[in-house]
Design an enzyme around this catalytic site. Structure first.
Site, PDB file in Angstrom:
ATOM      1  N   GLY A 169      -2.749   7.843   0.847  1.00 28.10           N
ATOM      2  CA  GLY A 169      -3.507   8.761   1.698  1.00 28.10           C
ATOM      3  C   GLY A 169      -4.357   8.004   2.686  1.00 28.10           C
ATOM      4  O   GLY A 169      -4.069   6.862   3.058  1.00 28.10           O
ATOM      5  N   GLY A 170      -5.438   8.640   3.096  1.00 30.05           N
ATOM      6  CA  GLY A 170      -6.340   8.014   4.057  1.00 30.05           C
ATOM      7  C   GLY A 170      -6.929   6.718   3.537  1.00 30.05           C
ATOM      8  O   GLY A 170      -7.460   5.918   4.314  1.00 30.05           O
ATOM      9  N   GLY A 404       8.214 -13.615  33.005  1.00 31.53           N
ATOM     10  CA  GLY A 404       6.987 -12.985  32.523  1.00 31.53           C
ATOM     11  C   GLY A 404       6.525 -13.605  31.214  1.00 31.53           C
ATOM     12  O   GLY A 404       5.319 -13.719  30.953  1.00 31.53           O
ATOM     13  N   ALA A 405       7.485 -14.035  30.409  1.00 38.11           N
ATOM     14  CA  ALA A 405       7.110 -14.626  29.120  1.00 38.11           C
ATOM     15  C   ALA A 405       6.370 -15.940  29.341  1.00 38.11           C
ATOM     16  O   ALA A 405       5.461 -16.292  28.589  1.00 38.11           O
ATOM     17  CB  ALA A 405       8.349 -14.819  28.261  1.00 38.11           C
TER      18      ALA A 405
HETATM   19  C1  HXC Z   1      -9.335  11.604  -9.971  1.00 40.92           C
HETATM   20  C2  HXC Z   1      -7.567  10.351 -10.710  1.00 40.92           C
HETATM   21  C3  HXC Z   1      -7.069  10.256  -9.412  1.00 40.92           C
HETATM   22  C4  HXC Z   1      -7.804  10.883  -8.353  1.00 40.92           C
HETATM   23  C5  HXC Z   1      -5.736   9.188 -10.711  1.00 40.92           C
HETATM   24  N1  HXC Z   1      -6.704   9.689 -11.484  1.00 40.92           N
HETATM   25  N2  HXC Z   1      -5.927   9.524  -9.435  1.00 40.92           N
HETATM   26  N3  HXC Z   1      -8.690  11.015 -10.989  1.00 40.92           N
HETATM   27  N4  HXC Z   1      -8.940  11.539  -8.698  1.00 40.92           N
HETATM   28  N5  HXC Z   1      -7.426  10.800  -7.087  1.00 40.92           N
HETATM   29  C6  HXC Z   1      -6.845   9.534 -12.923  1.00 40.92           C
HETATM   30  C7  HXC Z   1      -5.764  10.246 -13.697  1.00 40.92           C
HETATM   31  O1  HXC Z   1      -6.122  11.595 -13.896  1.00 40.92           O
HETATM   32  C8  HXC Z   1      -5.765   9.468 -14.994  1.00 40.92           C
HETATM   33  O2  HXC Z   1      -6.863   9.897 -15.797  1.00 40.92           O
HETATM   34  C9  HXC Z   1      -6.070   8.057 -14.542  1.00 40.92           C
HETATM   35  O3  HXC Z   1      -6.675   8.170 -13.265  1.00 40.92           O
HETATM   36  C10 HXC Z   1      -4.849   7.199 -14.407  1.00 40.92           C
HETATM   37  O4  HXC Z   1      -3.893   7.911 -13.640  1.00 40.92           O
HETATM   38  P1  HXC Z   1      -2.372   8.027 -14.083  1.00 40.92           P
HETATM   39  O5  HXC Z   1      -1.766   9.067 -13.232  1.00 40.92           O
HETATM   40  O6  HXC Z   1      -2.289   8.171 -15.574  1.00 40.92           O
HETATM   41  O7  HXC Z   1      -1.848   6.579 -13.712  1.00 40.92           O
HETATM   42  P2  HXC Z   1      -0.438   6.155 -13.108  1.00 40.92           P
HETATM   43  O8  HXC Z   1       0.676   6.785 -13.846  1.00 40.92           O
HETATM   44  O9  HXC Z   1      -0.482   4.667 -13.022  1.00 40.92           O
HETATM   45  O10 HXC Z   1      -0.416   6.763 -11.618  1.00 40.92           O
HETATM   46  C11 HXC Z   1      -1.322   6.326 -10.662  1.00 40.92           C
HETATM   47  C12 HXC Z   1      -1.278   7.192  -9.397  1.00 40.92           C
HETATM   48  C13 HXC Z   1      -1.411   8.676  -9.776  1.00 40.92           C
HETATM   49  C14 HXC Z   1       0.069   6.935  -8.672  1.00 40.92           C
HETATM   50  C15 HXC Z   1      -2.390   6.724  -8.467  1.00 40.92           C
HETATM   51  O11 HXC Z   1      -2.534   8.829 -10.616  1.00 40.92           O
HETATM   52  C16 HXC Z   1      -1.613   9.556  -8.596  1.00 40.92           C
HETATM   53  O12 HXC Z   1      -0.639   9.904  -7.902  1.00 40.92           O
HETATM   54  N6  HXC Z   1      -2.860   9.934  -8.354  1.00 40.92           N
HETATM   55  C17 HXC Z   1      -3.184  10.811  -7.226  1.00 40.92           C
HETATM   56  C18 HXC Z   1      -3.062  10.088  -5.933  1.00 40.92           C
HETATM   57  C19 HXC Z   1      -3.531  10.931  -4.807  1.00 40.92           C
HETATM   58  O13 HXC Z   1      -2.798  11.789  -4.308  1.00 40.92           O
HETATM   59  N7  HXC Z   1      -4.791  10.738  -4.425  1.00 40.92           N
HETATM   60  C20 HXC Z   1      -5.401  11.455  -3.349  1.00 40.92           C
HETATM   61  C21 HXC Z   1      -4.877  10.822  -2.071  1.00 40.92           C
HETATM   62  S1  HXC Z   1      -5.584  11.576  -0.719  1.00 40.92           S
HETATM   63  P3  HXC Z   1      -6.858   9.865 -17.388  1.00 40.92           P
HETATM   64  O14 HXC Z   1      -8.105  10.556 -17.750  1.00 40.92           O
HETATM   65  O15 HXC Z   1      -5.622  10.567 -17.799  1.00 40.92           O
HETATM   66  O16 HXC Z   1      -6.822   8.403 -17.738  1.00 40.92           O
HETATM   67  C22 HXC Z   1      -6.835  10.585  -0.375  1.00 40.92           C
HETATM   68  C23 HXC Z   1      -7.602  11.053   0.773  1.00 40.92           C
HETATM   69  C24 HXC Z   1      -8.406   9.922   1.288  1.00 40.92           C
HETATM   70  O17 HXC Z   1      -7.090   9.627  -0.978  1.00 40.92           O
HETATM   71  C25 HXC Z   1      -8.894  10.325   2.605  1.00 40.92           C
HETATM   72  C26 HXC Z   1      -9.666   9.256   3.238  1.00 40.92           C
HETATM   73  C27 HXC Z   1      -9.951   9.653   4.631  1.00 40.92           C
END
Ligand code: HXC
Length: 514
Positions: A169-170, A404-405
């Site tokens: 994401g961001g 040019g290069a």
């Molecule tokens: C809260 C989160 C989290 C999140 C993971 N966890 N991402 N908690 N917010 N964004 C937690 C899970 O619930 C889990 O908790 C623990 O972290 C480990 O995650 P797993 O999924 O078990 O690990 P894994 O299988 O290794 O997968 C990792 C992952 C996946 C690929 C990162 O967790 C995932 O897809 N997370 C979401 C990613 C996402 O879409 N994020 C938002 C992006 S948008 P427990 O309690 O079970 O241990 C963004 C906007 C930013 O970031 C904007 C900036 C401008």
């Protein structure tokens, strides 16, 4: 040893609780994913026992009592790398997937501000699920604060990002705003939208690694400049890079701390350029016979390899090298190589690193593909970067310098401080083949033996035009030099340039063609 006076009881209790958080299970959870913990990463990155943690007791807003809450999934602080002070933060995937909540973000912002104010580099070790979903908008605001600091620190302190897990994401935009990105193969992925969204929107099946793994970003997109197979080498790579960088924009890069070993056979430089002008050779052979031995550190080695960008040392002083690579695409400039080199030149200029250009460029890469992706726009970036740079800038034309290069690659009239050429240099508006076709089209059409005539005209053009002597006699080249003396000439010239001073016209900022 514990002090049991009343004032210390609470202090000791907190410390004990904090230590308990980093128990065996903490290490095992992350190791089970094939990753090191944030603490282990910090230990490898910093000189032994030099790291001092800040904000270790900060806890997530609303999640104070969650297990492992101390630090809110982030270890940050300062320490020494190769003896020099550096700030860093490391996201701890063990707590809520290293996700970025508001307290976590505030900790990052705090060290970013400290690093900029005190003039020390900052390194972010990224391993995070992105914005913490539970904290909603507060976590997005947290990211914004980090991005803003990245921008404010740009050109003031070196900023390095190391991607050791997911960055989605961001969240990818903080690394993208820093100077250099390191990635580890197979465990690190960076993308703006993940494979699930890609499937939903485009019905395209692609794995996370194929979409945004280290190989993709180091070879195709150019997002990452350094890629390694394991965490230890990745972090040691960061330590190595820092040896070439000053701590901030008012210092110079440190001198090397090893005795200088000169290249052993500079005369070899007379033999590297092949007799036939169309034959490729490896520009790295030339570089290694000029710089201090074993001092080369390539940047973005796997991306747009038709241009080499590298740090190196010359007589113990750090220089930045931009060199055409005739082995790849004949060393032509295309969109990617222009952007790669432009960014490197601007980094060196911002951080007082003198530039050496080694030139063998037949021109810009022709074709509709290049024109349509904006070769004009991208080539202009390199032109702008060289023209704008006020650090010492020296060019050595070793073979081709066409059209040019030629102008772009730090030519005299673009502000080159010293412009040397080897006797093998060919400086002209275009290569002999094309020039003869344009200048003698009618004569060739009328000739009974056009092939023979063409060869004769090409030889004449080579002798009369495509050499360094016309440019030398007109002052566009300062000196035609014996290749074996290149290192000596460069050391003298860079020494003279240590006093270079250029006043800049006051303006808010230029409008670099982005
Ligand atoms: C809260 C989160 C989290 C999140 C993971 N966890 N991402 N908690 N917010 N964004 C937690 C899970 O619930 C889990 O908790 C623990 O972290 C480990 O995650 P797993 O999924 O078990 O690990 P894994 O299988 O290794 O997968 C990792 C992952 C996946 C690929 C990162 O967790 C995932 O897809 N997370 C979401 C990613 C996402 O879409 N994020 C938002 C992006 S948008 P427990 O309690 O079970 O241990 C963004 C906007 C930013 O970031 C904007 C900036 C401008």
């Amino acid at each position: 040893m514990h002090d049991n006076r009343p004032a210390f009881i609470r202090f000791n209790e907190r410390n004990e609780k904090f230590a308990e958080q980093y128990n065996q299970e903490y290490y095992e959870r992350q190791h089970a994913k094939g990753k090191l913990t944030a603490r282990e990463r910090i230990d490898i990155l910093f000189d032994k026992d030099s790291f001092e943690e800040l904000d270790a007791f900060v806890r997530p807003r609303g999640g104070e009592n969650l297990p492992g809450a101390y630090g809110d999934g982030l270890i940050c602080g300062h320490g020494r790398i190769n003896g020099r002070k550096v700030f860093a933060y490391a996201q701890d995937f063990n707590f809520m997937g290293g996700s970025l909540g508001s307290a976590h973000a505030a900790k990052i912002v705090k060290v970013q501000d400290m690093a900029r104010k005190m003039g020390h580099p900052i390194i972010g070790l990224i391993d995070s699920g992105g914005a913490r979903i539970q904290e909603g908008i507060a976590s997005l605001a947290g990211y914004a604060g980090i991005f803003l600091r990245n921008i404010q620190s740009s050109g003031i302190i070196p900023q390095i990002s190391v991607i050791l897990g997911p960055a989605a994401g961001g969240a990818v935009y903080s690394p993208a705003l820093t100077d250099f990105i390191f990635m580890i193969r197979h465990t690190a992925q960076m993308f703006v939208t993940g494979p699930n969204v890609v499937k939903e929107v485009l019905n395209e099946d692609i794995s996370a690694e194929q979409l945004g793994g280290a190989d993709v970003h180091s070879t195709k997109s150019g997002v990452t400049q350094f890629v390694y197979d394991d965490e230890e080498h990745t972090l040691l790579g960061v330590r190595k890079l820092l040896q070439y960088l000053p701590s901030n924009n008012i210092e110079l890069a440190p001198l090397g701390n090893e005795p200088v070993v000169e290249p052993d056979k500079p005369e070899r430089l007379r033999l590297i350029i092949p007799d036939e002008s169309f034959r490729p050779y490896d520009m790295l052979d030339i570089i290694s016979n000029i710089i201090d031995q074993d001092s080369l550190f390539e940047v973005a080695e796997l991306f747009a390899s038709n241009i080499i960008t590298a740090f190196a040392r010359l007589n113990n002083r750090v220089i930045g090298i931009v060199a055409n690579q005739p082995k790849v695409l004949a060393g032509t400039l295309d969109a990617n190589s222009s952007v790669k080199a432009a960014r490197f030149v601007r980094f060196c200029d911002a951080f007082n690193i003198p530039l050496l250009v080694l030139e063998d460029v037949p021109g810009f890469l022709p074709g509709s593909e290049q024109e349509h992706i904006g070769l004009i726009r991208h080539g202009a970036k390199l032109l702008y970067a060289f023209g704008e740079a006020s650090v010492p800038k020296i060019t050595v034309i070793v073979r081709k310098a066409y059209g040019g290069a030629y102008i772009v690659m730090n030519s005299k009239n673009m502000g080159g401080d010293f412009n040397f050429a080897w006797p093998t240099a060919e400086v002209a508006v275009m290569g002999p083949e094309s020039a003869v076709k344009i200048l003698h089209r009618r004569t060739l059409e009328a000739s009974e033996n056009p092939d023979q005539l063409k060869q004769q005209l090409i030889t004449e053009y080579r002798e009369q035009v495509a050499n360094p002597y016309i440019a030398d006699e007109l002052g566009y080249i300062d000196e035609v030099i014996d290749p074996a003396t290149t290192r000596k000439k460069l050391i003298t010239a860079f020494d003279l340039l240590r006093n270079k001073y250029m006043e800049k016209m006051p303006r808010k900022h230029g409008n670099v063609p982005l």
